[in-house]
Design an enzyme around this catalytic site. Structure first.
Site, mmCIF file in Angstrom:
data_model
loop_
_atom_site.group_PDB
_atom_site.id
_atom_site.type_symbol
_atom_site.label_atom_id
_atom_site.label_comp_id
_atom_site.label_asym_id
_atom_site.label_seq_id
_atom_site.Cartn_x
_atom_site.Cartn_y
_atom_site.Cartn_z
ATOM 1 N N THR A 152 0.819 -1.221 0.000
ATOM 2 C CA THR A 152 0.000 0.000 0.000
ATOM 3 C C THR A 152 0.843 1.257 0.000
ATOM 4 O O THR A 152 0.507 2.249 -0.651
ATOM 5 C CB THR A 152 -0.934 0.000 1.226
ATOM 6 O OG1 THR A 152 -1.809 -1.122 1.158
ATOM 7 C CG2 THR A 152 -1.762 1.274 1.277
ATOM 8 N N SER A 166 1.081 -7.473 -1.012
ATOM 9 C CA SER A 166 1.635 -8.499 -0.119
ATOM 10 C C SER A 166 0.799 -9.776 -0.081
ATOM 11 O O SER A 166 1.276 -10.816 0.385
ATOM 12 C CB SER A 166 1.807 -7.945 1.301
ATOM 13 O OG SER A 166 0.565 -7.732 1.925
ATOM 14 N N THR A 216 0.837 -4.544 4.234
ATOM 15 C CA THR A 216 0.509 -4.896 5.618
ATOM 16 C C THR A 216 -0.153 -6.267 5.764
ATOM 17 O O THR A 216 -0.077 -6.873 6.830
ATOM 18 C CB THR A 216 -0.428 -3.848 6.237
ATOM 19 O OG1 THR A 216 -1.645 -3.780 5.472
ATOM 20 C CG2 THR A 216 0.230 -2.472 6.260
ATOM 21 N N ASP A 217 -0.798 -6.775 4.711
ATOM 22 C CA ASP A 217 -1.637 -7.960 4.888
ATOM 23 C C ASP A 217 -0.846 -9.198 5.275
ATOM 24 O O ASP A 217 -1.333 -10.032 6.053
ATOM 25 C CB ASP A 217 -2.447 -8.235 3.624
ATOM 26 C CG ASP A 217 -3.553 -7.213 3.419
ATOM 27 O OD1 ASP A 217 -3.855 -6.478 4.383
ATOM 28 O OD2 ASP A 217 -4.119 -7.147 2.317
#
Length: 381
Positions: free
Chosen positions: A12, A54, A85-86
């Site tokens: 992101t 990710s 972040t995932d």
């Protein structure tokens, strides 16, 4: 002035809007123009091995990142990885096992909003990460996000949109970052002795199975040919149901008799497993000498199983490659308290029948060795 290598992987933080939704599109060199304050405390070079959401990052990318850091390790004082972040917590945990005993910091960061938006957490997170990677007391693998530094094996994404997306599970934050200052809560760099050790092998054939009411052992029966290990997310402190046409007990026997790893964990985020408490856990644990994850995160549990299996299997292969400066066999290093030699990536099956017991005990020793604060509740007998 410290020298830091920024490794951009997409996510992101580097995303822009497209007709299909957000996707990585901001070049690595463009990220730094949003945080020019870094020039007052460090010099930064950039690498971009890939640019991915990710969701598409897995073991092959973890191995690539560790390899890049190993190649550049002597040239830099610290490393910052920009990442989505995932799956960031999985990457941080995996790198904690692939890069051990590092006196230099390896920081993973990202954001909930792209860095080029007027209102975003990206600029703060990136600047904090560069500052942390430049600090004399920082070391090892950590996530820096939302004003906190979290040990790579203890991080979990608990919020899908908020800026304080990550929490440290069953362990304190390593440090807090605010207004250009860092306050360390865990200050243990002086305990790191000897050279950093890099590993090159993960076994990806690890299944994470989440129990639900009504599920029986038939799912393990169907998946048996495809995996070398299963991590079972049980209810509460840990246990397996006794109902169903295909009992879990029967399938656990099948997996363990074949030399495959069965690791018990809990669906509950905090406080960990303890299979000794209830009959549904104690009997099956004692009958099959099952291992459990205790206070570890699921991300750390899965990646540590991949790592430990990889090291055990590599010992069975001839001509294994050792990392620079490491030459002792696995058993000798364990006896001396040092880490095992690294090996090339591979994906072997489980050990032969004659070697199953030795492989199982070797795996147990590796898994229950604390790495980067990943486990507190278990003491190896």
């Amino acid at each position: 002035m410290k020298k830091v290598l920024l490794i951009a992987t997409g996510g992101t933080i580097a995303s822009g809007y497209t007709e299909e939704g957000l996707a990585p599109k901001i070049a690595a060199e463009d990220l730094l123009q949003y945080v020019e304050e870094y020039k007052t405390f460090c010099q930064v070079d950039i690498l971009q091995p890939f640019s991915l959401d990710s969701t598409n990052i897995y073991a092959r990318h973890w191995l690539k990142l560790a390899e890049l850091i190993e190649e550049q390790y002597a040239c830099y004082d610290g490393f910052v990885i920009c990442h989505g972040t995932d799956t960031m917590a999985f990457t941080a945990a995996a790198l904690s096992y692939l890069i051990q005993n590092s006196k230099k910091p390896v920081v993973i960061t990202g954001s909930q909003k792209p860095i080029n938006l007027p209102v975003t957490d990206a600029r703060t997170n990136l600047l904090d990460s560069l500052r942390f990677a430049s600090h004399d007391r920082a070391h090892g693998v950590n996530i820096v996000f939302g004003g906190n530094a979290i040990a790579g094996t203890r991080a979990k994404k608990e919020r899908s949109k908020s800026y304080n997306a990550f929490s440290s599970i069953n362990y304190p934050n390593v440090a807090a970052l605010c207004d250009g200052k860092i306050v360390f809560y865990i200050d243990d760099r002086d305990r790191v002795t000897g050279p950093a050790v890099f590993y090159h092998t993960l076994n990806e054939k690890v299944l994470l199975l989440k129990l639900m009411p009504g599920m029986d052992g038939s799912v393990l029966q169907r998946l048996f040919p495809y995996y070398d290990a299963v991590v079972i997310e049980a209810f509460g402190v840990g246990g397996l149901p006794e109902y169903g046409q295909v009992p879990f007990y029967t399938e656990i026997r099948r997996w363990t008799d074949a030399g495959k790893i069965v690791m018990m964990a809990t669906q509950v985020t905090h406080e960990g497993s303890d299979m000794e408490v209830y009959k549904v856990g104690r009997i099956i644990k004692e009958d099959f000498h099952l291992m459990e994850a205790y206070d570890m995160t699921l991300e750390a549990t899965v990646t540590k199983v991949m790592w430990a299996l990889g090291q055990v299997e590599e010992q069975e292969l001839p001509g294994k490659r050792k990392s620079p400066g490491q030459s002792e066999p696995l058993e000798e290093q364990e006896n001396s308290g040092q880490s095992a030699p690294a090996a090339r990536q591979g994906r072997s099956g489980s050990c032969g029948l004659v070697e199953q017991r030795a492989c199982s005990e070797q795996f147990r020793r590796l898994f229950y060795k604390t790495v980067n604060h990943d486990m507190l509740l278990y003491t190896l007998e």
